[in-house]
Design an enzyme around this catalytic site. Structure first.
Site, mmCIF file in Angstrom:
data_model
loop_
_atom_site.group_PDB
_atom_site.id
_atom_site.type_symbol
_atom_site.label_atom_id
_atom_site.label_comp_id
_atom_site.label_asym_id
_atom_site.label_seq_id
_atom_site.Cartn_x
_atom_site.Cartn_y
_atom_site.Cartn_z
ATOM 1 C CB CYS A 67 39.513 34.009 26.174
ATOM 2 S SG CYS A 67 37.704 34.166 26.172
ATOM 3 C CB CYS A 72 36.102 37.664 24.649
ATOM 4 S SG CYS A 72 37.387 37.890 25.890
ATOM 5 C CE LYS A 112 35.897 34.790 32.742
ATOM 6 N NZ LYS A 112 36.555 34.909 31.415
ATOM 7 N NE ARG A 137 31.994 37.792 27.346
ATOM 8 C CZ ARG A 137 33.000 38.644 27.390
ATOM 9 N NH1 ARG A 137 33.573 38.912 28.548
ATOM 10 N NH2 ARG A 137 33.441 39.243 26.299
ATOM 11 C CE LYS A 155 38.360 37.032 35.461
ATOM 12 N NZ LYS A 155 38.794 37.086 34.057
ATOM 13 C CB SER A 199 39.531 44.630 36.364
ATOM 14 O OG SER A 199 38.215 44.216 35.990
ATOM 15 C CE1 TYR A 208 44.793 43.445 35.601
ATOM 16 C CE2 TYR A 208 43.123 42.753 37.180
ATOM 17 C CZ TYR A 208 43.626 42.748 35.897
ATOM 18 O OH TYR A 208 42.983 42.048 34.903
#
Length: 312
Positions: free
Chosen positions: A107, A109, A182, A204, A235, A261, A300
């Site tokens: 990506c 970004c 996503k 976005r 996601k 996250s 994570y």
């Protein structure tokens, strides 16, 4: 008896640990909004992955940071042969070989000065001019030795562009996980802090999915499958377990879920205040994602869940 008849099990081989790669040889930086997760330089990353391998974490997903002064309008640093990610891929494959499955996020970004995932013109993200840039980034990762590339930009047609670019460059054996579904989600906040990838203006929503839509998710995934994706991702995970289940029923490809996250940090914050039992919640979370139909989960929590015995 309860254990014998359990219908869903989470296994360490199904977990993927994300990493944030700094463009330097050594050093680490704590991420305030993601307790227990760090941005790491190359040598620190190698030590962390070595420890994780002993726990049974066989797969990593790498995100790169561009460094001070390295961002520009087109994210040109994303395809550099000496970017943080390409250097990390080379080092990890040299150190661990086929013991470790190395996946890379594709990506723009984190490399653009405007923070959007594609080329920007007059405030609008341009889909088609972004495709060759994404393909070049994927090729750079494959050249370095990546086993899997994972485009997360959500540009239309990027799977075909990347697959074609990889094949033309001789990387026919590199697999492609598409962030096929996503959503434009509020759960990404801590990640954008970690990767320094928040958009400078706007949002976005023009290229990520509307959280109100689920049938659209199946259309998006079907298009990416036709274009050559090897695996399909949803996601975030927890707010979209119904979408994971629907996708599982609509494809024969492996399904990947991203326990993002914000989902991680929310659990950490509540556990820190004694409001919930972290071990039980993480076990339940990962089980729910597998129960919905995900074959693989990016999380994570992977390292801590295995180290502390939260999952068997």
């Amino acid at each position: 008896m309860r254990e014998v008849v359990a219908e869903t099990r989470t296994h360490r081989s199904s977990l993927i640990q994300p990493h944030f790669c700094l463009p330097k040889d050594a050093g680490s930086e704590a991420i305030a909004s993601m307790p227990g997760i760090e941005r790491q330089g190359l040598q620190d990353l190698l030590k962390t992955v070595a420890t994780d391998l002993k726990l049974g974490i066989q797969s990593v997903l790498l995100f790169g940071l561009a460094g001070d002064g390295a961002k520009d309008a087109t994210g040109s640093r994303s395809a550099a042969p000496d970017s943080a990610v390409t250097e990390a891929v080379r080092a990890l494959k040299a150190e661990f070989g086929d013991e470790l499955l190395v996946m890379t996020d594709v990506c723009l970004c984190a490399y653009t000065d405007h923070g959007h995932c594609g080329v920007l013109q007059d405030g609008e993200v341009l889909n088609d001019p972004s495709l060759p840039l994404l393909a070049n980034m994927a090729i750079a990762h494959a050249d370095a030795g990546a086993d899997v590339v994972a485009p997360s930009d959500m540009m239309d047609g990027r799977v075909a562009a990347i697959r074609g670019g990889l094949d033309a460059a001789g990387h026919t054996g590199v697999s492609l996980i598409s962030y096929a579904v996503k959503y434009a989600s509020a759960w990404y906040g801590p990640f954008r802090d970690a990767a320094a990838s928040a958009p400078g203006h706007g949002d976005r929503k023009s290229y990520q999915m509307d959280p109100r839509n689920s049938r659209e998710a199946l259309r998006e995934a079907a298009l990416d499958e036709e274009e050559g994706a090897d695996m399909l991702m949803v996601k975030p995970a927890l707010s979209y377990l119904d979408v994971i289940a629907a996708l599982r029923d609509s494809t024969l490809l492996p399904v990947v879920a991203y326990n993002v996250s914000g989902e991680y940090s929310a659990v950490k914050a509540a556990a820190d205040r004694g409001w919930l039992d972290e071990a039980s919640v993480v076990n339940e979370t990962l089980t729910s994602i597998a129960r919905a139909g995900a074959n693989l989960t990016i999380t994570y929590h992977a390292r801590e869940a295995l180290r502390e015995g939260w999952i068997s």
